[in-house]
Design a protein around this motif. Structure first.
Motif, PDB file in Angstrom:
ATOM      1  N   HIS A   1      56.604  28.373  17.577  1.00  0.00           N
ATOM      2  CA  HIS A   1      55.777  27.262  18.047  1.00  0.00           C
ATOM      3  C   HIS A   1      55.496  26.342  16.855  1.00  0.00           C
ATOM      4  CE1 HIS A   1      55.147  29.485  21.779  1.00  0.00           C
ATOM      5  NE2 HIS A   1      54.876  30.545  21.028  1.00  0.00           N
ATOM      6  N   LYS A   2      56.159  25.219  16.823  1.00  0.00           N
ATOM      7  CA  LYS A   2      56.107  24.308  15.685  1.00  0.00           C
ATOM      8  C   LYS A   2      54.656  23.920  15.351  1.00  0.00           C
ATOM      9  CE  LYS A   2      57.999  19.851  14.093  1.00  0.00           C
ATOM     10  NZ  LYS A   2      58.472  20.396  12.819  1.00  0.00           N
ATOM     11  N   ASN A   3      54.329  23.998  14.085  1.00  0.00           N
ATOM     12  CA  ASN A   3      53.028  23.616  13.532  1.00  0.00           C
ATOM     13  C   ASN A   3      51.880  24.524  13.968  1.00  0.00           C
ATOM     14  OD1 ASN A   3      54.312  21.465  12.257  1.00  0.00           O
ATOM     15  ND2 ASN A   3      53.827  20.024  13.905  1.00  0.00           N
TER      16      ASN A   3
ATOM     17  N   PHE B   1      55.106  26.777   6.370  1.00  0.00           N
ATOM     18  CA  PHE B   1      56.101  26.504   7.420  1.00  0.00           C
ATOM     19  C   PHE B   1      55.974  25.070   7.961  1.00  0.00           C
ATOM     20  CE2 PHE B   1      55.407  31.087   7.525  1.00  0.00           C
ATOM     21  CZ  PHE B   1      56.693  31.588   7.516  1.00  0.00           C
ATOM     22  N   LEU B   2      55.348  24.190   7.196  1.00  0.00           N
ATOM     23  CA  LEU B   2      55.112  22.821   7.658  1.00  0.00           C
ATOM     24  C   LEU B   2      56.032  21.803   6.995  1.00  0.00           C
ATOM     25  CD1 LEU B   2      51.191  22.821   7.714  1.00  0.00           C
ATOM     26  CD2 LEU B   2      52.744  23.079   9.668  1.00  0.00           C
TER      27      LEU B   2
ATOM     28  N   ALA C   1      55.534  34.758  11.587  1.00  0.00           N
ATOM     29  CA  ALA C   1      56.547  34.632  12.639  1.00  0.00           C
ATOM     30  C   ALA C   1      56.275  33.505  13.621  1.00  0.00           C
ATOM     31  CB  ALA C   1      56.648  35.951  13.404  1.00  0.00           C
ATOM     32  N   ILE C   2      55.011  33.294  13.974  1.00  0.00           N
ATOM     33  CA  ILE C   2      54.713  32.349  15.050  1.00  0.00           C
ATOM     34  C   ILE C   2      55.120  30.915  14.733  1.00  0.00           C
ATOM     35  CG2 ILE C   2      52.309  31.826  14.415  1.00  0.00           C
ATOM     36  CD1 ILE C   2      51.712  32.114  17.474  1.00  0.00           C
ATOM     37  N   PRO C   3      55.127  30.460  13.460  1.00  0.00           N
ATOM     38  CA  PRO C   3      55.592  29.087  13.209  1.00  0.00           C
ATOM     39  C   PRO C   3      57.046  28.852  13.610  1.00  0.00           C
ATOM     40  CG  PRO C   3      54.350  29.899  11.329  1.00  0.00           C
ATOM     41  CD  PRO C   3      54.599  31.072  12.220  1.00  0.00           C
TER      42      PRO C   3
ATOM     43  N   LEU D   1      41.766  33.716  -1.234  1.00  0.00           N
ATOM     44  CA  LEU D   1      41.856  33.943   0.207  1.00  0.00           C
ATOM     45  C   LEU D   1      43.188  33.422   0.716  1.00  0.00           C
ATOM     46  CD1 LEU D   1      38.285  32.680   1.171  1.00  0.00           C
ATOM     47  CD2 LEU D   1      38.984  35.047   0.776  1.00  0.00           C
ATOM     48  N   GLY D   2      43.801  34.163   1.642  1.00  0.00           N
ATOM     49  CA  GLY D   2      45.077  33.753   2.196  1.00  0.00           C
ATOM     50  C   GLY D   2      45.048  33.638   3.699  1.00  0.00           C
ATOM     51  N   ARG D   3      45.310  34.756   4.371  1.00  0.00           N
ATOM     52  CA  ARG D   3      45.430  34.729   5.823  1.00  0.00           C
ATOM     53  C   ARG D   3      44.130  34.314   6.518  1.00  0.00           C
ATOM     54  NH1 ARG D   3      47.931  40.627   6.402  1.00  0.00           N
ATOM     55  NH2 ARG D   3      46.509  40.844   4.639  1.00  0.00           N
ATOM     56  N   SER D   4      42.996  34.658   5.941  1.00  0.00           N
ATOM     57  CA  SER D   4      41.729  34.272   6.573  1.00  0.00           C
ATOM     58  C   SER D   4      41.590  32.759   6.641  1.00  0.00           C
ATOM     59  CB  SER D   4      40.544  34.878   5.820  1.00  0.00           C
ATOM     60  OG  SER D   4      40.509  34.433   4.478  1.00  0.00           O
ATOM     61  N   LEU D   5      42.188  32.044   5.677  1.00  0.00           N
ATOM     62  CA  LEU D   5      42.135  30.575   5.691  1.00  0.00           C
ATOM     63  C   LEU D   5      43.172  29.970   6.627  1.00  0.00           C
ATOM     64  CD1 LEU D   5      41.514  29.831   1.908  1.00  0.00           C
ATOM     65  CD2 LEU D   5      39.919  29.434   3.789  1.00  0.00           C
ATOM     66  N   ILE D   6      44.225  30.714   6.946  1.00  0.00           N
ATOM     67  CA  ILE D   6      45.142  30.254   7.988  1.00  0.00           C
ATOM     68  C   ILE D   6      44.420  30.306   9.328  1.00  0.00           C
ATOM     69  CG2 ILE D   6      47.297  30.728   9.219  1.00  0.00           C
ATOM     70  CD1 ILE D   6      48.397  31.952   6.651  1.00  0.00           C
TER      71      ILE D   6
END
Length: 356
Positions: A340-342, A27-28, A335-337, A303-308
Motif C-alpha cells: 500500500h503505497k505511502n 519506503f517513500l 512489508a506494508i509499504p 526511537l524507531g518503530r514507535s515514531l512510524i
C-alpha cells in the motif's frame, strides 16, 4: 517531569533534549534516489513533535551498494539539493538533521556483481566476491565524498551505518570478517575502515563537522569476545571525536512483541566505560522505558518503530495522553509499504480502511 527541555551538549552539536529519531527506511523515495513530498511531510511532522535530532533513513553512497530500490541516494551532486530542503524544513522546527550514510555490501539490490568483506555464499544461491584493497579505497572515498556533499547541504552532521549486516558492520564483526590483511584479524584492523572514513570526513569537512556511528551491540557468534572488541571501538570513537555511538542489535526484528529495552543491560555497561555519549535503540515503547534509560548511564534515547506508528508520541507523553506507544512491534512496517503505497504502519492502514 518529561525532559523535553533538558539540553544535551555533544562534542560539536547541542540537542534540546535526549530524544532522537533513529534511522528508519521510509519506503517513500523514488526509484532514482530522490525524496518525495511524502518524505518531506514526514520530516516536517516528526520535527514538529519535540524531537531534538532526526537521523534520516540510510542513504546510498555508491552504485552497487543500494539496499532498497527506493532508497535515497547521495552518490553524486544531483542529490545535494533535496537534503538542503529537508534540513531547512527540520531546522525551522528547532530540530537538528543528520543523514545516515550506508553501503549495502552483499545485500545490494542494484547489481548482480556482489562483493563482501570476504568471499561468501549469500542466500538464494547468490555469491559475493572478496573486496580488493583497491575496491575498499573506492568505498572509503565514496563515504567521504557523500559526507562532503551533505555538508554542502548544510545538515548538522552524518551518521555511519555500521550495523544490521550492512558493509561496515561486516568489517567489524569477525563472524563475517576473516581477512588476514590490514582490514582483518584484530579489532583494530576490523575497525580500520570506519576509522579511515571518520578521519577522512573530518579532514574533508572540518574537525567540527559532527560524525556519529551506529553499531551492533552484539553478534550472532562469540558475544563475550565481541563485547571486549567494543571496548576498543568505544575508546577509538572517543579519540576520533565521534559525536555519539548509537547501539542497535543483530536480532531486533526477532524480539518478542512483549519485550522492551532489548539491549539495555549491555549498552548501559558500555556507557559506564566512557564519557562518550551513547544512545540506545530497540524496544523503547513507554514512559517507564524512557525513565529507566534516563536514570542509567545512557544519555540519549533513539526511537524507531514507535515514531512510524505515532510521529507525535513524544507530544502525547508530554501531555499525559498516554504512557505507552500503540506500536505493536509487529514489523509489518517493513512489508506494508510494498503493498500500500505511502502507508507505513498496519494500524494506519486499518484506520484508513475503516474510514473508507
Amino acid at each position: 517531569m518529561f525532559p523535553l527541555n533538558t539540553p544535551i551538549q555533544l562534542s560539536h552539536i547541542k540537542l534540546k533534549n535526549p530524544f532522537i529519531r533513529s534511522a528508519v527506511h521510509s519506503f517513500l523515495g523514488t526509484e532514482d534516489g530522490f525524496m518525495t513530498n511524502e518524505e518531506y511531510t514526514m520530516y516536517d511532522t516528526l520535527s514538529r513533535n519535540h524531537l531534538a535530532l532526526i537521523i534520516s533513513g540510510h542513504c546510498c553512497v555508491l552504485s552497487g551498494g543500494l539496499a532498497n530500490k527506493e532508497q535515497i541516494r547521495i552518490d553524486n551532486d544531483n542529490y545535494i539539493a533535496q537534503f538542503s530542503k529537508a534540513a531547512d524544513l527540520i531546522h525551522k522546527n528547532n530540530c537538528l538533521f543528520i543523514p545516515q550514510i550506508s553501503h549495502a555490501g552483499p545485500r545490494a539490490v542494484d547489481t548482480d556483481d556482489l562483493y563482501d568483506v570476504t568471499e561468501c555464499e549469500i542466500k538464494k544461491n547468490r555469491y559475493a566476491k572478496r573486496l580488493s584493497i583497491e575496491q575498499i579505497q573506492i568505498i572509503k572515498k565514496a563515504f567521504i565524498d557523500a559526507a562532503y556533499r551533505l555538508k554542502q547541504a548544510k545538515v548538522d552532521g552524518i551518521q555511519l551505518h555500521a550495523a544490521h549486516s550492512y558493509l561496515l558492520s561486516r568489517f567489524i564483526d569477525e563472524s563475517f570478517n576473516t581477512r588476514t590483511d590490514e582490514y582483518g584479524g584484530s579489532i583494530e584492523n576490523r575497525f580500520r575502515l570506519c576509522t579511515e572514513i571518520i578521519k577522512g570526513i573530518k579532514k574533508t569537512c572540518g574537525k567540527d563537522f559532527a560524525v556519529a556511528i551506529k553499531i551492533n551491540n552484539d553478534t550472532n557468534a562469540d558475544n563475550q569476545k565481541y563485547a571486549a572488541d567494543m571496548q576498543y571501538v568505544i575508546k577509538k570513537c572517543q579519540q576520533l571525536d565521534v559525536e555519539f555511538i548509537e547501539w542497535s542489535g543483530v536480532d531486533f526484528i526477532n524480539q518478542p512483541r512483549t519485550s522492551s529495552l532489548y539491549y539495555f543491560d549491555r549498552i548501559n555497561s558500555f556507557a559506564k566505560l566512557s564519557h562518550l555519549p551513547m544512545s540506545i535503540v530497540g524496544g523503547i515503547k513507554s514512559m517507564a522505558d524512557i525513565e529507566k534509560v534516563l536514570s542509567s548511564n545512557i544519555k540519549l534515547i533513539s526511537l524507531g518503530r514507535s515514531l512510524i506508528c505515532e510521529p507525535d508520541i513524544l507530544t502525547k507523553f508530554a501531555q499525559g495522553k498516554t504512557t505507552k506507544s500503540s506500536c505493536l512491534a509487529c514489523n509489518r512496517c517493513f512489508a506494508i509499504p510494498h503493498l500500500h503505497k505511502n502507508i507505513r504502519c498496519i494500524l494506519h492502514w486499518k484506520k484508513l480502511r475503516k474510514q473508507q
